[in-house]
Motif scaffolding. Structure first.
Motif, PDB file in Angstrom:
ATOM      1  N   ILE A  80      17.146  -3.595   6.586  1.00 54.19           N
ATOM      2  CA  ILE A  80      16.362  -4.217   7.653  1.00 54.19           C
ATOM      3  C   ILE A  80      15.354  -5.166   7.025  1.00 54.19           C
ATOM      4  O   ILE A  80      14.588  -4.764   6.145  1.00 54.19           O
ATOM      5  N   PRO A  81      15.342  -6.428   7.453  1.00 51.57           N
ATOM      6  CA  PRO A  81      14.371  -7.377   6.884  1.00 51.57           C
ATOM      7  C   PRO A  81      12.926  -6.894   7.058  1.00 51.57           C
ATOM      8  O   PRO A  81      12.579  -6.306   8.084  1.00 51.57           O
ATOM      9  N   GLU A  82      12.102  -7.146   6.053  1.00 51.12           N
ATOM     10  CA  GLU A  82      10.698  -6.725   6.101  1.00 51.12           C
ATOM     11  C   GLU A  82       9.975  -7.314   7.301  1.00 51.12           C
ATOM     12  O   GLU A  82       9.103  -6.663   7.891  1.00 51.12           O
ATOM     13  N   SER A  83      10.332  -8.536   7.706  1.00 53.44           N
ATOM     14  CA  SER A  83       9.677  -9.157   8.856  1.00 53.44           C
ATOM     15  C   SER A  83       9.956  -8.372  10.139  1.00 53.44           C
ATOM     16  O   SER A  83       9.082  -8.251  11.001  1.00 53.44           O
ATOM     17  N   VAL A  84      11.159  -7.817  10.261  1.00 54.26           N
ATOM     18  CA  VAL A  84      11.489  -6.995  11.430  1.00 54.26           C
ATOM     19  C   VAL A  84      10.663  -5.708  11.389  1.00 54.26           C
ATOM     20  O   VAL A  84      10.059  -5.322  12.393  1.00 54.26           O
ATOM     21  N   LYS A  85      10.628  -5.060  10.235  1.00 52.13           N
ATOM     22  CA  LYS A  85       9.861  -3.816  10.096  1.00 52.13           C
ATOM     23  C   LYS A  85       8.384  -4.038  10.422  1.00 52.13           C
ATOM     24  O   LYS A  85       7.772  -3.246  11.148  1.00 52.13           O
ATOM     25  N   LYS A  86       7.811  -5.111   9.892  1.00 54.23           N
ATOM     26  CA  LYS A  86       6.387  -5.390  10.108  1.00 54.23           C
ATOM     27  C   LYS A  86       6.103  -5.678  11.581  1.00 54.23           C
ATOM     28  O   LYS A  86       5.178  -5.113  12.162  1.00 54.23           O
ATOM     29  N   ASN A  87       6.904  -6.556  12.188  1.00 52.94           N
ATOM     30  CA  ASN A  87       6.668  -6.912  13.584  1.00 52.94           C
ATOM     31  C   ASN A  87       6.895  -5.732  14.523  1.00 52.94           C
ATOM     32  O   ASN A  87       6.196  -5.581  15.523  1.00 52.94           O
ATOM     33  N   PHE A  88       7.867  -4.895  14.192  1.00 53.42           N
ATOM     34  CA  PHE A  88       8.085  -3.687  14.997  1.00 53.42           C
ATOM     35  C   PHE A  88       6.873  -2.764  14.884  1.00 53.42           C
ATOM     36  O   PHE A  88       6.366  -2.256  15.882  1.00 53.42           O
ATOM     37  N   ALA A  89       6.397  -2.545  13.665  1.00 51.96           N
ATOM     38  CA  ALA A  89       5.243  -1.660  13.444  1.00 51.96           C
ATOM     39  C   ALA A  89       3.991  -2.204  14.138  1.00 51.96           C
ATOM     40  O   ALA A  89       3.183  -1.428  14.659  1.00 51.96           O
ATOM     41  N   ASP A  90       3.829  -3.523  14.167  1.00 52.59           N
ATOM     42  CA  ASP A  90       2.687  -4.114  14.861  1.00 52.59           C
ATOM     43  C   ASP A  90       2.772  -3.870  16.368  1.00 52.59           C
ATOM     44  O   ASP A  90       1.771  -3.628  17.028  1.00 52.59           O
ATOM     45  N   LYS A  91       3.977  -3.974  16.911  1.00 50.25           N
ATOM     46  CA  LYS A  91       4.179  -3.850  18.358  1.00 50.25           C
ATOM     47  C   LYS A  91       4.214  -2.380  18.812  1.00 50.25           C
ATOM     48  O   LYS A  91       3.772  -2.059  19.905  1.00 50.25           O
ATOM     49  N   PHE A  92       4.759  -1.510  17.963  1.00 48.99           N
ATOM     50  CA  PHE A  92       4.920  -0.090  18.304  1.00 48.99           C
ATOM     51  C   PHE A  92       4.412   0.777  17.145  1.00 48.99           C
ATOM     52  O   PHE A  92       5.197   1.454  16.473  1.00 48.99           O
ATOM     53  N   PRO A  93       3.101   0.786  16.907  1.00 48.51           N
ATOM     54  CA  PRO A  93       2.563   1.476  15.729  1.00 48.51           C
ATOM     55  C   PRO A  93       2.798   2.986  15.703  1.00 48.51           C
ATOM     56  O   PRO A  93       2.844   3.575  14.629  1.00 48.51           O
ATOM     57  N   SER A  94       2.967   3.609  16.835  1.00 46.22           N
ATOM     58  CA  SER A  94       3.133   5.066  16.843  1.00 46.22           C
ATOM     59  C   SER A  94       4.584   5.514  16.652  1.00 46.22           C
ATOM     60  O   SER A  94       4.842   6.698  16.491  1.00 46.22           O
TER      61      SER A  94
END
Length: 154
Positions: free
Chosen positions: A33-47
């Protein structure tokens, strides 16, 4: 005994398909999974921790999870851009005007799900309805005004 085991396995498999519709797609290794996807997902859904990703079509990654008693499906582009979030709703969370429209326009049909769809264009709602052995999607704008009815391919 073999017959009981076969029936039990069939029921477990059937339950898994119903509860996790993308289970037919193989999960993607988290390392891919690209790091940009992981980061943006974590920003949008941190829990939400350790999502399981699938690739529904080239250029897109999808994950789904349960959050606050709602089934949620999220899609990102492989470049990391958020594409959409679809949330399964309870009927009482669906716009009243959309519920009224469905009640007066789907004689003999059965509503199988109510959803809120969020994209860059805004928020909308849709309902999946089974009528005469076919599945239709009824879409509504943010205020619950009817937009379209589309037959889905199975």
């Amino acid at each position: 005994m073999k017959k009981c085991l076969a029936i039990a396995l069939f029921l477990i498999f059937d339950f898994c398909i119903l509860m996790h519709p993308v289970s037919a797609q193989a999960p993607i290794d988290n390392k891919s999974i690209p790091e940009s996807v992981k980061k943006n997902f974590a920003d949008k859904f941190p829990s939400v921790q350790n999502p399981i990703w699938t690739q529904p079509s080239p250029g897109f990654l999808e994950t789904n999870f349960v959050f606050e008693k709602h089934y949620i499906e999220v899609m990102f582009s492989t470049f990391g851009d958020w594409v959409s979030t679809d949330t399964k709703l309870k009927v009482e969370e669906f716009p009243a005007s959309a519920t009224a429209y469905l009640a007066s326009n789907i004689s003999g049909g059965k509503i199988t799900g109510y959803f809120k769809s969020e994209t860059m264009k805004g928020i909308g709602f849709y309902a999946e309805v089974k009528e005469s052995g076919k599945i239709f999607t009824y879409t509504f704008d943010a205020d619950g005004n009817f937009l379209s009815k589309v037959e889905e391919e199975e």
